[in-house]
Design a protein around this motif. Structure first.
Motif, PDB file in Angstrom:
ATOM      1  N   SER A  34      -3.446   0.556  -3.545  1.00 53.06           N
ATOM      2  CA  SER A  34      -2.768  -0.690  -3.890  1.00 53.06           C
ATOM      3  C   SER A  34      -3.255  -1.157  -5.268  1.00 53.06           C
ATOM      4  O   SER A  34      -4.381  -0.838  -5.684  1.00 53.06           O
ATOM      5  CB  SER A  34      -3.048  -1.770  -2.849  1.00 53.06           C
ATOM      6  OG  SER A  34      -2.442  -2.996  -3.229  1.00 53.06           O
ATOM      7  N   LEU A  35      -2.419  -1.891  -5.959  1.00 47.00           N
ATOM      8  CA  LEU A  35      -2.823  -2.501  -7.224  1.00 47.00           C
ATOM      9  C   LEU A  35      -3.470  -3.847  -6.955  1.00 47.00           C
ATOM     10  O   LEU A  35      -3.019  -4.599  -6.089  1.00 47.00           O
ATOM     11  CB  LEU A  35      -1.606  -2.714  -8.135  1.00 47.00           C
ATOM     12  CG  LEU A  35      -1.061  -1.501  -8.892  1.00 47.00           C
ATOM     13  CD1 LEU A  35       0.228  -1.889  -9.603  1.00 47.00           C
ATOM     14  CD2 LEU A  35      -2.076  -0.990  -9.900  1.00 47.00           C
ATOM     15  N   PHE A  60       0.851  -1.192   0.000  1.00 44.55           N
ATOM     16  CA  PHE A  60       0.000   0.000   0.000  1.00 44.55           C
ATOM     17  C   PHE A  60       0.889   1.245   0.000  1.00 44.55           C
ATOM     18  O   PHE A  60       1.978   1.245   0.590  1.00 44.55           O
ATOM     19  CB  PHE A  60      -0.918   0.031   1.237  1.00 44.55           C
ATOM     20  CG  PHE A  60      -2.043  -0.958   1.177  1.00 44.55           C
ATOM     21  CD1 PHE A  60      -3.240  -0.632   0.538  1.00 44.55           C
ATOM     22  CD2 PHE A  60      -1.906  -2.214   1.745  1.00 44.55           C
ATOM     23  CE1 PHE A  60      -4.283  -1.539   0.474  1.00 44.55           C
ATOM     24  CE2 PHE A  60      -2.940  -3.140   1.683  1.00 44.55           C
ATOM     25  CZ  PHE A  60      -4.132  -2.799   1.046  1.00 44.55           C
ATOM     26  N   CYS A  61       0.398   2.282  -0.674  1.00 48.44           N
ATOM     27  CA  CYS A  61       1.107   3.564  -0.697  1.00 48.44           C
ATOM     28  C   CYS A  61       0.120   4.678  -0.332  1.00 48.44           C
ATOM     29  O   CYS A  61      -0.939   4.803  -0.966  1.00 48.44           O
ATOM     30  CB  CYS A  61       1.690   3.842  -2.088  1.00 48.44           C
ATOM     31  SG  CYS A  61       3.015   2.729  -2.595  1.00 48.44           S
ATOM     32  N   ARG A  62       0.478   5.465   0.673  1.00 47.94           N
ATOM     33  CA  ARG A  62      -0.388   6.563   1.082  1.00 47.94           C
ATOM     34  C   ARG A  62      -0.186   7.764   0.155  1.00 47.94           C
ATOM     35  O   ARG A  62       0.892   7.967  -0.390  1.00 47.94           O
ATOM     36  CB  ARG A  62      -0.090   6.967   2.510  1.00 47.94           C
ATOM     37  CG  ARG A  62      -0.367   5.874   3.547  1.00 47.94           C
ATOM     38  CD  ARG A  62      -0.175   6.406   4.948  1.00 47.94           C
ATOM     39  NE  ARG A  62       1.135   7.048   5.105  1.00 47.94           N
ATOM     40  CZ  ARG A  62       1.457   7.843   6.119  1.00 47.94           C
ATOM     41  NH1 ARG A  62       0.545   8.109   7.045  1.00 47.94           N
ATOM     42  NH2 ARG A  62       2.660   8.366   6.190  1.00 47.94           N
ATOM     43  N   ALA A  92      -8.423   1.332  -2.897  1.00 49.73           N
ATOM     44  CA  ALA A  92      -8.148   2.355  -1.885  1.00 49.73           C
ATOM     45  C   ALA A  92      -8.703   1.888  -0.555  1.00 49.73           C
ATOM     46  O   ALA A  92      -9.903   1.614  -0.428  1.00 49.73           O
ATOM     47  CB  ALA A  92      -8.776   3.679  -2.290  1.00 49.73           C
ATOM     48  N   VAL A  93      -7.810   1.758   0.434  1.00 47.93           N
ATOM     49  CA  VAL A  93      -8.209   1.288   1.758  1.00 47.93           C
ATOM     50  C   VAL A  93      -7.955   2.413   2.761  1.00 47.93           C
ATOM     51  O   VAL A  93      -6.803   2.863   2.899  1.00 47.93           O
ATOM     52  CB  VAL A  93      -7.417   0.022   2.165  1.00 47.93           C
ATOM     53  CG1 VAL A  93      -7.832  -0.425   3.556  1.00 47.93           C
ATOM     54  CG2 VAL A  93      -7.637  -1.087   1.146  1.00 47.93           C
ATOM     55  N   PRO A  94      -9.015   2.894   3.436  1.00 46.09           N
ATOM     56  CA  PRO A  94      -8.833   3.975   4.406  1.00 46.09           C
ATOM     57  C   PRO A  94      -7.773   3.624   5.444  1.00 46.09           C
ATOM     58  O   PRO A  94      -7.756   2.518   5.991  1.00 46.09           O
ATOM     59  CB  PRO A  94     -10.216   4.124   5.047  1.00 46.09           C
ATOM     60  CG  PRO A  94     -11.160   3.596   4.006  1.00 46.09           C
ATOM     61  CD  PRO A  94     -10.430   2.478   3.339  1.00 46.09           C
TER      62      PRO A  94
END
Length: 320
Positions: A59-60, A19-21, A52-54
């Motif tokens: 993420s792909l 994941f990338c913020r 998109a995860v809060p």
């Protein structure tokens, strides 16, 4: 960094992380979070499967990129060696492609393999297979190679003046129009394999003997079933020449890997060699270069010519 480059860089970044913020991406690419949000929207609209995860970021989706190819050091070295050969034997465009391909391949190898590949690269080197005495000659040769490669890909006819050796080593020039099928490299020398409209058959043309090469408007289609990699030319060297080399030079003869050498056999009186040619001029000077270490058995006419040439050379020396 322009937007296109940044979008590609973001995708590569997402590939390497779970994941990338948005704030981390904004800091990395020196922009603001709002711009990253717009970039993510653009990627999503273009078909990139993003999640998109809060609290975690973007993420792909799994499977968007193919899994990495795991190469053994020997396999990686094979690819690097191949690109090294291309760099030395093709035109400047592919030389650049070869260099960047090497850089990319080396960059993605694990550190342990990189070290092994570097050590192995130090043991092998490719040098250009063709010598050009002048820089302009190489430029002309390279331009022919580029033009022919384009014509082959676009299936366009080409025309050129061609210098061909004929009787007693005189050159005959004539213009040819051909349908180019492919390029063949033999010992560092490039030949064009093409259908000749004059001869109504497939012929081979050496690039160095071409002049005033032009791409024509005419297009063509290759014959059904023709494959360059499987093509075997008809026997277009009908003349057989039988010679015997002295045993003192037989190793050097075989090491020369001479193009016209057809068969060889070691006997008590020396190395018996059969040469296959279209005309004796193709091997006349090569045979002369071996001096007294070679004897022509047949045809007798070639043996007579060599004796005449040797006598003429002796006469020149005696006049001095």
């Amino acid at each position: 960094m322009n937007r296109t480059d940044r979008l590609l860089a973001i995708m590569l970044e997402l590939r390497t992380c779970d994941f990338c913020r948005a704030e981390d991406l904004a800091e990395k690419f020196e922009t603001c979070k709002r711009t990253i949000y717009r970039d993510m929207q653009a990627l999503s609209e273009s078909g990139v499967p993003l999640m998109a995860v809060p609290g975690k970021g973007y993420s792909l989706m799994e499977g968007y990129f193919l899994p990495p190819v795991h190469l053994k050091p020997e396999e990686a070295m094979t690819l690097l060696l191949g690109s090294g050969y291309i760099e030395q034997n093709l035109d400047r465009e592919f030389q650049q492609h070869a260099r960047t391909a090497q850089e990319k391949l080396e960059a993605v190898l694990p550190a342990s393999q990189q070290e092994e590949v570097i050590r192995f690269k130090e043991t092998v080197r490719f040098l250009p297979g063709t010598f050009f005495p002048k820089a302009q000659a190489y430029t002309d040769y390279e331009n022919k190679l580029i033009s022919l490669r384009v014509a082959i890909m676009e299936k366009r006819a080409v025309s050129f003046g061609y210098r061909k050796k004929i009787e007693h080593n005189h050159l005959q020039s004539g213009r040819r129009t051909v349908h180019p099928y492919g390029l063949v490299n033999i010992s560092g020398i490039w030949y064009l394999l093409a259908y000749c409209l004059l001869r109504k058959d497939i012929r081979h043309f050496r690039l160095e003997r071409m002049d005033e090469l032009r791409c024509e408007a005419e297009t063509f289609e290759k014959p059904d079933g023709f494959e360059l990699q499987k093509y075997i030319p008809d026997q277009d060297r009908p003349l057989s020449i039988h010679v015997v080399f002295d045993t003192s030079v037989q190793d050097r003869v075989l090491e020369s890997r001479y193009f016209y050498l057809h068969t060889h056999k070691v006997k008590a009186d020396g190395l018996h060699v059969t040469l296959r040619v279209r005309q004796v001029e193709e091997v006349f000077h090569w045979l002369l270069s071996w001096g007294s270490k070679v004897k022509v058995i047949e045809p007798e006419s070639l043996a007579d010519r060599i004796r005449e040439e040797a006598a003429a050379m002796l006469g020149i020396r005696q006049k001095r």
